[in-house]
Design a protein around this motif. Structure first.
Motif, PDB file in Angstrom:
ATOM      1  N   GLU A 171       0.835  -1.199   0.000  1.00  0.00           N
ATOM      2  CA  GLU A 171       0.000   0.000   0.000  1.00  0.00           C
ATOM      3  C   GLU A 171       0.873   1.254   0.000  1.00  0.00           C
ATOM      4  OE1 GLU A 171      -4.004   1.376   2.356  1.00  0.00           O
ATOM      5  OE2 GLU A 171      -2.362   0.560   3.556  1.00  0.00           O
ATOM      6  N   GLY A 172       1.965   1.216   0.797  1.00  0.00           N
ATOM      7  CA  GLY A 172       2.866   2.354   0.883  1.00  0.00           C
ATOM      8  C   GLY A 172       3.530   2.680  -0.445  1.00  0.00           C
ATOM      9  N   ILE A 173       3.815   1.667  -1.248  1.00  0.00           N
ATOM     10  CA  ILE A 173       4.446   1.900  -2.551  1.00  0.00           C
ATOM     11  C   ILE A 173       3.552   2.766  -3.430  1.00  0.00           C
ATOM     12  CG2 ILE A 173       5.059   0.729  -4.711  1.00  0.00           C
ATOM     13  CD1 ILE A 173       6.303  -1.476  -2.892  1.00  0.00           C
ATOM     14  N   PHE A 174       2.248   2.565  -3.345  1.00  0.00           N
ATOM     15  CA  PHE A 174       1.324   3.400  -4.119  1.00  0.00           C
ATOM     16  C   PHE A 174       1.159   4.775  -3.471  1.00  0.00           C
ATOM     17  CE2 PHE A 174       0.096  -0.837  -5.557  1.00  0.00           C
ATOM     18  CZ  PHE A 174      -0.060  -0.632  -6.918  1.00  0.00           C
ATOM     19  N   LEU A 175       1.043   4.825  -2.147  1.00  0.00           N
ATOM     20  CA  LEU A 175       0.779   6.087  -1.477  1.00  0.00           C
ATOM     21  C   LEU A 175       1.994   7.007  -1.457  1.00  0.00           C
ATOM     22  CD1 LEU A 175      -1.356   4.847   1.570  1.00  0.00           C
ATOM     23  CD2 LEU A 175      -2.156   5.828  -0.596  1.00  0.00           C
ATOM     24  N   HIS A 176       3.199   6.433  -1.424  1.00  0.00           N
ATOM     25  CA  HIS A 176       4.413   7.245  -1.330  1.00  0.00           C
ATOM     26  C   HIS A 176       4.962   7.647  -2.697  1.00  0.00           C
ATOM     27  CE1 HIS A 176       5.352   5.320   2.884  1.00  0.00           C
ATOM     28  NE2 HIS A 176       4.195   5.964   2.838  1.00  0.00           N
ATOM     29  N   ASN A 177       4.280   7.251  -3.753  1.00  0.00           N
ATOM     30  CA  ASN A 177       4.721   7.609  -5.103  1.00  0.00           C
ATOM     31  C   ASN A 177       3.563   8.242  -5.871  1.00  0.00           C
ATOM     32  OD1 ASN A 177       7.589   6.393  -5.391  1.00  0.00           O
ATOM     33  ND2 ASN A 177       6.394   4.725  -4.475  1.00  0.00           N
TER      34      ASN A 177
END
Length: 253
Positions: A171-177
């Motif tokens: 999830e973080g990979i999508f939210l942080h990019n």
């Protein structure tokens, strides 16, 4: 050469050629096994790291710059690679690694269907699909049923990679990019680097499209693979091997 513990290796460290393989989202270093063995047979020493958030690795920052910075130890003391191959997310990470490459070494970079441009709407859809994939992980048998051209070994490795991927990290990979826009990185290819983009067929689940790729870029070659899906290294490894400069004929598994 220094390598962190979370990586897979094939071949001899004294081999004359080196390859670095960077996996995609919900995969792991082991997912490269088939291609890595082909490269080993061609005389390569192959290193495949595990990205943050994968293979039980955890982090707090999953931005593209953080994912790339985490791999900096693979380039200490001007460690070089003749070939760097990145699949999907690993392809965009590879583009972020270009500044780390020694400028005295010719390097072939092969990007396998990387998500260069993703709209916010599509990013939300893909994020949910990935979270569901992790929460409802399929068995190797289910992967085989959905992908009849994949070997059982490939399906086991696919299931293993998903099982070791952290849902919050994915999830973080999508939210942080956000925004997920990386095509501009193709406009700054170092003079000692040649990039080949191998794209999946849009009818078979591609995530990279010709309209996402800047035109008129030197040292950039683009090829769409008809009838081939997103995980190109499973479905058409020969296309990858053919993009690597070297002697023929290629060894086959």
């Amino acid at each position: 050469m220094y390598s962190p513990n979370s990586a897979s290796q094939w071949g001899s460290p004294t081999a004359s050629r080196r390859a670095l393989l960077i996996h995609g989202l919900t995969a792991s270093s082991d997912s490269w096994q088939g291609l890595a063995q082909l490269l080993e047979a061609e005389g390569f020493f192959v290193v495949a790291p595990n990205l943050l958030g994968h293979a039980w690795r955890r982090g707090t920052d999953y931005s593209m710059s953080a994912l790339a910075e985490d791999l900096r130890p693979y380039f200490v003391m001007d460690t070089f690679y003749d070939v760097i191959i990145g699949h999907s997310l690993g392809g965009t990470v590879t583009l972020s690694l270009l500044p780390f490459l020694p400028n005295t070494k010719e390097t072939t970079v092969i990007l396998l269907d990387p998500p260069l441009e993703v709209t916010e709407e599509d990013s939300q859809i893909h994020m949910q699909l990935v979270k569901d994939e992790i929460m409802n992980a399929k068995t190797p048998e289910e992967h085989m049923a959905e992908n009849p051209t994949w070997s059982r070994r490939v399906c086991i490795l696919r299931a293993l990679g998903i099982s070791m991927c952290d849902r919050t990290a994915a999830e973080g990979i999508f939210l942080h990019n956000r925004p997920m826009s990386f095509s501009g990185l193709l406009k700054n290819i170092p003079i000692n680097v040649k990039i080949t983009l191998l794209l999946a067929d849009p009818k078979f689940g591609a995530v990279c499209f010709l309209e996402h790729i800047p035109q008129g870029i030197e040292r950039l070659n683009v090829r769409v693979l008809p009838g081939i899906g997103h995980i190109i290294q499973y479905e058409h490894p020969d296309a990858i091997m053919d993009a690597i400069p070297g002697p023929l004929p290629r060894a086959k598994l």
